[in-house]
Design an enzyme around this catalytic site. Structure first.
Site, mmCIF file in Angstrom:
data_model
loop_
_atom_site.group_PDB
_atom_site.id
_atom_site.type_symbol
_atom_site.label_atom_id
_atom_site.label_comp_id
_atom_site.label_asym_id
_atom_site.label_seq_id
_atom_site.Cartn_x
_atom_site.Cartn_y
_atom_site.Cartn_z
ATOM 1 N N SER A 11 0.831 -1.207 0.000
ATOM 2 C CA SER A 11 0.000 0.000 0.000
ATOM 3 C C SER A 11 0.862 1.254 0.000
ATOM 4 O O SER A 11 0.562 2.225 -0.707
ATOM 5 C CB SER A 11 -0.919 -0.006 1.221
ATOM 6 N N ARG A 34 1.342 7.247 6.481
ATOM 7 C CA ARG A 34 0.500 6.389 7.337
ATOM 8 C C ARG A 34 -0.925 6.931 7.421
ATOM 9 O O ARG A 34 -1.883 6.168 7.478
ATOM 10 C CB ARG A 34 1.112 6.261 8.732
ATOM 11 N N HIS A 37 -2.594 6.004 4.238
ATOM 12 C CA HIS A 37 -2.840 4.563 4.254
ATOM 13 C C HIS A 37 -4.090 4.227 5.061
ATOM 14 O O HIS A 37 -4.852 3.322 4.708
ATOM 15 C CB HIS A 37 -1.626 3.843 4.843
#
Length: 204
Positions: A11, A34, A37
């Site tokens: 990802s 992050r 994500h």
């Protein structure tokens, strides 16, 4: 040693290909990546705000085992695994101690005040409750005891922008999301990124 699951690594590779131009340094980008994500929302690259020196100060505190105070259980659950795999920082949910409230006070606000009284040096993480962030900001204005840092990313419409503006005025290490966006997944993503950064920089 990588702390990332292979699916997360894949990802991240997709995010790296699609992110486009940005101004973030490597550490700040690790936090942004992050967040994206966790949300699949690239708009956060325009909303993430990090005070100067905040990452270095917070990661140092995390390495020392500082407690992590969250406003709600969803944030705590989201960071518990990474905390246990890195430095074992205690993760404390302020809402759990918010059963006794003053008139007009929310449980998260009451719990955050009590948590601050007990652990003023902690890293405070607010992903849901702007009242908790406002209460914390009010206390931080009145004390000389600096926290390890404040992650202020509540989501919603009432007092959300105002609580982030109050945090922005304080001389404490902080990470914010501008505007109405944010939320528990964003808060957990930021802390997990900081824990991973702190762990990756730990002397071998």
């Amino acid at each position: 040693m990588s702390l990332l699951h292979p699916i997360a690594q894949a990802s991240f590779a997709i995010i790296d290909r699609e992110i486009g131009a940005h101004h973030f340094d490597a550490q700040s980008y690790a936090i942004l990546r992050r967040i994206i994500h966790s949300t699949a929302d690239f708009e956060f690259k325009h909303l993430l705000e990090i005070s100067p020196g905040a990452i270095a100060q917070i990661t140092q505190a995390l390495r020392s085992g500082v407690p992590i105070i969250t406003d709600v259980a969803m944030v705590s659950v989201g960071i518990q695994t990474m905390a246990s795999r890195t430095f074992g920082n205690p993760v404390i949910t302020a809402l759990d101690d918010g059963s006794h409230t003053a008139p007009g006070q929310t449980r998260s606000e009451a719990g955050m005040i009590r948590a601050w009284q007990q652990w003023p040096h902690a890293l405070f993480v607010i992903g849901n409750a702007p009242t908790a962030l406002l209460a914390l900001c009010d206390r931080l204005q009145q004390t000389r005891v600096p926290p390890a840092g404040v992650i202020g990313v509540p989501v919603g419409f009432v007092n959300v922008v105002e609580s982030k503006a109050a945090l922005a005025q304080l001389p404490v290490p902080q990470i914010r999301i501008a505007g109405r966006k944010g939320g528990s997944p964003v808060a957990a993503a930021i802390v997990n990124a900081l824990l991973e950064l702190a762990f990756s920089e730990e002397p071998v």
